[in-house]
Scaffold this active site. Structure first.
Site, PDB file in Angstrom:
ATOM      1  N   GLU A   1       0.827  -1.209   0.000  1.00  0.00           N
ATOM      2  CA  GLU A   1       0.000   0.000   0.000  1.00  0.00           C
ATOM      3  C   GLU A   1       0.858   1.255   0.000  1.00  0.00           C
ATOM      4  O   GLU A   1       0.605   2.198  -0.756  1.00  0.00           O
ATOM      5  CB  GLU A   1      -0.920   0.053   1.230  1.00  0.00           C
ATOM      6  CG  GLU A   1      -1.865  -1.108   1.364  1.00  0.00           C
ATOM      7  CD  GLU A   1      -1.324  -2.208   2.269  1.00  0.00           C
ATOM      8  OE1 GLU A   1      -0.163  -2.662   2.073  1.00  0.00           O
ATOM      9  OE2 GLU A   1      -2.055  -2.625   3.176  1.00  0.00           O
TER      10      GLU A   1
ATOM     11  N   CYS B   1      -2.895  -2.463   7.367  1.00  0.00           N
ATOM     12  CA  CYS B   1      -2.497  -2.376   8.768  1.00  0.00           C
ATOM     13  C   CYS B   1      -2.657  -0.925   9.241  1.00  0.00           C
ATOM     14  O   CYS B   1      -2.913  -0.029   8.430  1.00  0.00           O
ATOM     15  CB  CYS B   1      -1.040  -2.833   8.916  1.00  0.00           C
ATOM     16  SG  CYS B   1       0.159  -1.647   8.246  1.00  0.00           S
TER      17      CYS B   1
END
Length: 185
Positions: free
Chosen positions: A64, A92
């Protein structure tokens, strides 16, 4: 929420998640945790990335994070307006924080992470109430089974490799202790 009446084209979500899965396969091949991400802007991929924590020796090199940085470069702006981030595993907390600051409209993920996910699994930073400086629309579970299967296969193989490595260590120790005995006249 202002996008409540919006229709989500699941066929596009499936296509772009398929692209993210291709990136996750690159991570798998490089012995990285197989997570992949793509950023789409107005219907086309502008950035793609896969986990490279081990490769780059950088704990922040999640798929990401790398995809967000590449998308910002592609657009020439840190604001990822009119963008959707597709990622194979729920982000996360570190990635969710970066996502909030980059401001994409949507985040679509494959499999949930109930232990450490920050898009609803363990905590929800993307749709926080009260909101942070930005809220993202979240669509979970797109190609979720395929994404989960890839991650489970990776960790299953990693456990098997670890067992084999431990067995090889035991065999090496045994052969080293037998060496002096075997050399006796």
């Amino acid at each position: 929420m202002e996008n409540e009446g919006r229709i989500i084209d699941l066929h596009s979500d499936i296509y772009f998640m398929g692209q993210a899965l291709r990136e996750a396969c690159k991570a798998y091949a490089a012995a990285e945790v197989p997570v992949g991400a793509v950023v789409a802007h107005e219907g086309r991929v502008i950035a793609r990335a896969w986990n490279q924590v081990e490769t780059l020796k950088d704990a922040t090199a999640h798929a990401e994070m790398l995809a967000l940085t590449a998308a910002q470069q592609a657009l020439g702006d840190w604001r990822l307006e009119k963008c959707t981030l597709y990622v194979t595993k729920e982000p996360c907390p570190m990635c969710a924080g970066a996502i909030v600051h980059c401001r994409p409209e949507r985040v679509v993920f494959g499999c949930p992470d109930p232990k450490a996910g920050a898009a609803g699994g363990w905590i929800n930073l993307l749709e926080a109430s009260p909101p942070m400086n930005h809220r993202c629309e979240v669509t979970p579970g797109v190609l979720g089974e395929e994404c989960l299967h890839l991650i489970q296969s990776f960790f299953r193989e990693a456990r098997e490799r670890k067992k084999i490595d431990r067995l090889a260590d035991v065999i090496d120790l045994a052969s080293q202790s037998l060496d002096p005995i075997l050399k006796l006249p």
